[in-house]
Design an enzyme around this catalytic site. Structure first.
Site, PDB file in Angstrom:
ATOM      1  N   SER B 154      -7.758 -11.022   6.838  1.00  0.00           N
ATOM      2  CA  SER B 154      -7.453 -11.798   6.281  1.00  0.00           C
ATOM      3  C   SER B 154      -6.598 -13.544   7.156  1.00  0.00           C
ATOM      4  CB  SER B 154      -6.213 -11.253   6.379  1.00  0.00           C
ATOM      5  OG  SER B 154      -4.829 -11.975   5.009  1.00  0.00           O
ATOM      6  N   ASP B 319      -9.976  -7.386  -3.954  1.00  0.00           N
ATOM      7  CA  ASP B 319      -8.818  -8.787  -3.509  1.00  0.00           C
ATOM      8  C   ASP B 319      -9.039  -9.607  -4.388  1.00  0.00           C
ATOM      9  OD1 ASP B 319      -7.421  -9.921  -1.405  1.00  0.00           O
ATOM     10  OD2 ASP B 319      -9.049  -9.525  -0.274  1.00  0.00           O
ATOM     11  N   HIS B 352      -6.032  -6.613  -1.187  1.00  0.00           N
ATOM     12  CA  HIS B 352      -6.145  -7.072  -0.217  1.00  0.00           C
ATOM     13  C   HIS B 352      -5.938  -6.745   0.730  1.00  0.00           C
ATOM     14  CE1 HIS B 352      -6.464 -10.198   2.484  1.00  0.00           C
ATOM     15  NE2 HIS B 352      -4.922 -10.133   2.817  1.00  0.00           N
TER      16      HIS B 352
END
Lengths: 200, 375
Positions: B154, B319, B352
């Protein structure tokens, strides 16, 4: 679609690429061809593979593998980005045959395509005996084969003509990897082509 | 605990050399809090930097309380440890809390030397590149000239990408996981709603809530609830919570009734109980600003051309906050440049959040790649 080392078409393909070239191998499996071309010909290679096991094996081999589906074409790859785009023993597993051939010649200067010849005499014999062929170059049973397009050398050359693709070279091998000169569509088990675009 | 780095303790490094930030502001001095696992080898060639995401910190692996191991586990303990995909038997792993954080490194809760009071809203807005510069100074301090690998998921993946561009000679491999070359408008929009929830909380006091002895926990809680929705996938929520509720008849009120509500409230409460609202603002802003292609006329390939490292890029199919398509942009920019990159798209139901969770293929890919990293 895992490559096995020592495949007969590897040597043919190796002879067609030059050191330092950028090569894209579609359906690269564990990356054996790219490793072979890097070691023997000094190319810089990238591969595309959809199967998770293939991607993992290629990463273990230190190959630049990109997980992706060939059916969507080669979106993201730029025009003329590669010297050679290789499709080794994979065309028969691709549904969008013409699309992938067009895409190969969009992103590459030259395309190299190898495929099993369904008109090889042993395959014809198997069908005459009432069974689908299983051989060195067609190693799957009909019920678990990833192959979805069944075509011959004559069929492929006919398609190239219809698509206005230029066949610059062709090598045909029998099931022992020996080169076949005459009666290729009857005596050839595996065909390897070098394709380019005809001038518009 | 099996394959754990065991009991760990944070260390603190103080830096007196002022750090000029992307915004133009200058941090005159700062502290970085970090942890290390494994042993740095003689030529310091086996060092790995773990960059954290929005709510992460320096405590990446092991536990900090012998009597409370499970509750004090590092946030990526499943990935890092002896025999784990990032193997501390081979590598020396460094986790660091970023500037602006709320876990010990200099941030809004720290005392501003100019006023003698907490920085609060006066803490300068930091960018990913600022973190990378600060991490580079920590590397100097630890005697690490070049990272074998910089790893992040991320926002952490974005830092790994930034490392490859800003210090190309100081990084041999970058693992860019569940990241993107920049945020989409939709993504910035989510961040904005999260920030508005915090800023409009009556307890926010323009970011100087510490002096009032309060914390805008309602706003922070909402921000986290929103975040949680976007980190999960629709399928996963349907499977995990569906329409299950405490009372089949329905209470016909606005009390917690559906299980998803209960889950979000719990997550929001828990997070607001320990995280700092100003840090949340800073971290989301760093995400918004991240865009290495900006200084290359929007051309990501041109921005990445200076990189010398090899790359492993990983994304997860469900995601939607950092979608596979965004990871593929990074991959194609690298391929365009003729750079070395492997890309795995992991089939996962976990959205995610998948980058933090154990998954056979994901872990096998990271393990295989790491085994190929020479030390």
């Amino acid at each position: 679609m895992t490559h096995t080392l020592g495949r007969a078409d590897f040597d043919v393909i190796a002879a067609w690429v030059q050191p330092g070239e950028k090569v894209l191998d579609l359906g690269c499996g564990d990356g054996a061809l790219l490793q072979w071309l890097a070691e023997t010909r000094g190319i810089r290679g990238w591969g595309v593979e959809i199967d998770p096991a293939g991607v993992l094996a290629a990463i273990k081999n230190g190959v630049n593998v990109i997980q992706g589906d060939l059916e969507g074409g080669l979106a993201g790859f730029e025009d003329g980005a590669f010297d050679h785009v290789v499709l080794s023993r994979t065309l028969q597993t691709v549904r969008h045959t013409q699309k992938i051939l067009e895409e190969m010649l969009r992103v590459g200067r030259e395309a190299v395509v190898s495929f099993p010849n369904f008109a090889y005499w042993k395959n014809r014999q198997a069908v005459l005996n009432g069974r689908m062929p299983v051989s060195e170059d067609l190693p799957y049973e009909w019920f678990d084969t990833p192959n979805m397009r069944f075509f011959t050398i004559a069929d492929f050359e006919n398609l190239c003509e219809r698509m206005n693709l230029r066949i610059t070279e062709r090598r045909v091998l029998d099931d022992k990897g020996r080169q076949v000169e005459d009666e290729a569509n009857f005596l050839g088990s595996l065909a390897v082509y070098r394709l380019g675009r005809n001038p518009a | 605990m099996k394959n754990s780095v065991g009991l760990v303790a944070a260390q603190r490094a103080h830096f007196d050399t002022p750090l000029e930030l992307r915004s133009g502001a200058v941090l005159p001095a700062y502290d970085l809090v970090y942890e290390t696992y494994g042993t740095l080898n003689a030529d310091a060639s086996n060092a790995i930097l773990i960059c954290h995401a929005l709510s992460g910190h320096h405590h990446v692996a092991g536990y900090t309380d012998e009597n409370n191991k499970a509750k004090t586990l590092g946030w990526w303990d499943n990935m890092i440890g002896p025999g784990k995909p990032i193997d501390t038997n081979r590598f020396f792993v460094v986790g660091v809390n970023n500037l602006g954080g709320c876990h010990g490194s200099t941030g809004p809760k720290s005392i501003n030397p100019a006023t003698g009071k907490p920085w609060g809203a006066d803490f300068p807005v930091v960018a990913a590149v600022d973190w990378v510069h600060a991490q580079a100074r920590l590397a100097d301090r630890l005697g690490i000239k070049q990272w074998a690998v910089v790893v992040g998921g991320s926002l952490g993946g974005m830092q790994a990408l930034r490392w490859s561009i800003t210090y190309p000679e100081r990084i041999r491999h970058a693992l860019v996981i569940a990241a993107a070359p920049n945020l989409t408008a939709e993504n910035i929009a989510f961040n904005d709603v999260a920030r508005q929830a915090i800023i409009t909380d009556p307890d926010f006091h323009g970011g100087h809530y510490y002096e009032h002895g309060v914390h805008p926990w309602r706003g922070l809680r909402l921000a986290r609830m929103l975040g949680h929705i976007t980190y999960l996938s629709d399928d996963q929520m349907a499977e995990k919570f569906g329409r299950r509720r405490s009372s089949e008849a329905g209470s016909f009120s606005f009390d917690v009734e559906f299980e998803i509500e209960s889950y979000l409230h719990y997550q929001g409460d828990k997070f607001a109980g320990f995280f700092d609202a100003n840090t949340y603002l800073l971290m989301t802003r760093a995400l918004d600003y991240f865009d290495p292609a900006r200084t290359a006329d929007g051309d990501l390939a041109a921005a990445l051309r200076v990189a010398r490292s090899r790359f492993l890029v990983v994304s997860f199919t469900t995601d939607w906050r950092f979608s596979p398509a965004r990871s593929r942009e990074i991959v194609h920019a690298l391929v365009h440049n003729g750079q070395s990159v492997a890309y795995a798209e992991i089939d996962s139901a976990h959205g995610h959040d998948a980058f933090l969770m154990e998954d056979e293929q994901y872990f096998a890919i990271v393990r295989a790649y790491m085994e190929g990293v020479p030390t």
